[in-house]
Design a protein around this motif. Structure first.
Motif, PDB file in Angstrom:
ATOM      1  N   UNK A   1      48.640  49.252  55.790  1.00  0.00           N
ATOM      2  CA  UNK A   1      48.685  48.142  54.838  1.00  0.00           C
ATOM      3  C   UNK A   1      47.368  48.003  54.104  1.00  0.00           C
ATOM      4  N   UNK A   2      47.451  47.368  52.943  1.00  0.00           N
ATOM      5  CA  UNK A   2      46.247  47.061  52.178  1.00  0.00           C
ATOM      6  C   UNK A   2      46.158  45.554  52.028  1.00  0.00           C
ATOM      7  N   UNK A   3      44.944  45.079  51.798  1.00  0.00           N
ATOM      8  CA  UNK A   3      44.731  43.649  51.628  1.00  0.00           C
ATOM      9  C   UNK A   3      43.762  43.393  50.493  1.00  0.00           C
ATOM     10  N   UNK A   4      43.758  42.165  50.034  1.00  0.00           N
ATOM     11  CA  UNK A   4      42.849  41.722  48.991  1.00  0.00           C
ATOM     12  C   UNK A   4      41.772  40.856  49.641  1.00  0.00           C
ATOM     13  N   UNK A   5      40.522  41.124  49.318  1.00  0.00           N
ATOM     14  CA  UNK A   5      39.426  40.309  49.818  1.00  0.00           C
ATOM     15  C   UNK A   5      38.380  40.196  48.719  1.00  0.00           C
ATOM     16  N   UNK A   6      37.309  39.494  49.033  1.00  0.00           N
ATOM     17  CA  UNK A   6      36.217  39.353  48.077  1.00  0.00           C
ATOM     18  C   UNK A   6      34.977  40.032  48.642  1.00  0.00           C
ATOM     19  N   UNK A   7      34.068  40.391  47.751  1.00  0.00           N
ATOM     20  CA  UNK A   7      32.888  41.152  48.165  1.00  0.00           C
ATOM     21  C   UNK A   7      31.995  40.375  49.125  1.00  0.00           C
ATOM     22  N   UNK A   8      32.060  39.040  49.096  1.00  0.00           N
ATOM     23  CA  UNK A   8      31.187  38.236  49.947  1.00  0.00           C
ATOM     24  C   UNK A   8      31.833  37.763  51.250  1.00  0.00           C
ATOM     25  N   UNK A   9      33.090  38.080  51.461  1.00  0.00           N
ATOM     26  CA  UNK A   9      33.767  37.628  52.677  1.00  0.00           C
ATOM     27  C   UNK A   9      33.435  38.589  53.824  1.00  0.00           C
TER      28      UNK A   9
ATOM     29  N   UNK B   1      38.482  30.673  46.377  1.00  0.00           N
ATOM     30  CA  UNK B   1      39.116  31.876  45.829  1.00  0.00           C
ATOM     31  C   UNK B   1      40.641  31.799  45.906  1.00  0.00           C
ATOM     32  N   UNK B   2      41.163  31.297  47.002  1.00  0.00           N
ATOM     33  CA  UNK B   2      42.606  31.176  47.217  1.00  0.00           C
ATOM     34  C   UNK B   2      43.317  32.519  46.991  1.00  0.00           C
ATOM     35  N   UNK B   3      42.745  33.563  47.590  1.00  0.00           N
ATOM     36  CA  UNK B   3      43.229  34.930  47.378  1.00  0.00           C
ATOM     37  C   UNK B   3      44.675  35.130  47.800  1.00  0.00           C
TER      38      UNK B   3
ATOM     39  N   UNK C   1      39.818  41.715  37.003  1.00  0.00           N
ATOM     40  CA  UNK C   1      38.809  40.882  37.665  1.00  0.00           C
ATOM     41  C   UNK C   1      37.486  40.939  36.910  1.00  0.00           C
ATOM     42  N   UNK C   2      37.317  40.083  35.933  1.00  0.00           N
ATOM     43  CA  UNK C   2      36.111  40.097  35.105  1.00  0.00           C
ATOM     44  C   UNK C   2      34.863  39.657  35.870  1.00  0.00           C
ATOM     45  N   UNK C   3      35.043  38.964  37.005  1.00  0.00           N
ATOM     46  CA  UNK C   3      33.893  38.553  37.821  1.00  0.00           C
ATOM     47  C   UNK C   3      33.474  39.624  38.824  1.00  0.00           C
TER      48      UNK C   3
END
Length: 82
Positions: free
Chosen positions: A3-11, A31-33, A67-69
């Motif tokens: 499986x793949x997941x979505x996360x943020x660079x700072x998590x 973020x409410x990813x 994802x412009x950020x």
């Protein structure tokens, strides 16, 4: 494939192994990813698990594309040792 997941660079938490901590960090940062991914992914009970997993990955790729950020990244679940 896994499986793949979505996360943020700072998590700092693993969304597969440490979901509760990962989720609380994500929500606290605003973020409410999981909600975001749920709005983009077109999953269905009518699809197989494999088809739903492919759709989730497609949605993650779309989120990252726009994802412009530059805060989102895709992570893969580690294969469990047998």
């Amino acid at each position: 494939m896994g499986r793949v997941g979505l996360t943020t660079v700072d998590n700092p938490y693993d969304p597969f192994e440490q979901f509760t901590s990962w989720f609380l960090f994500d929500e606290e940062k605003g973020y409410h990813s999981t909600s975001y991914l749920g709005r983009i992914a077109r999953t269905s009970d009518e699809l197989s698990d494999e088809e739903n997993n492919l759709e989730v990955e497609r949605a993650i790729d779309e989120i990252i594309k726009y994802d412009f950020r530059n805060i989102y990244r895709k992570v893969r679940e580690k294969a469990s040792a047998v």
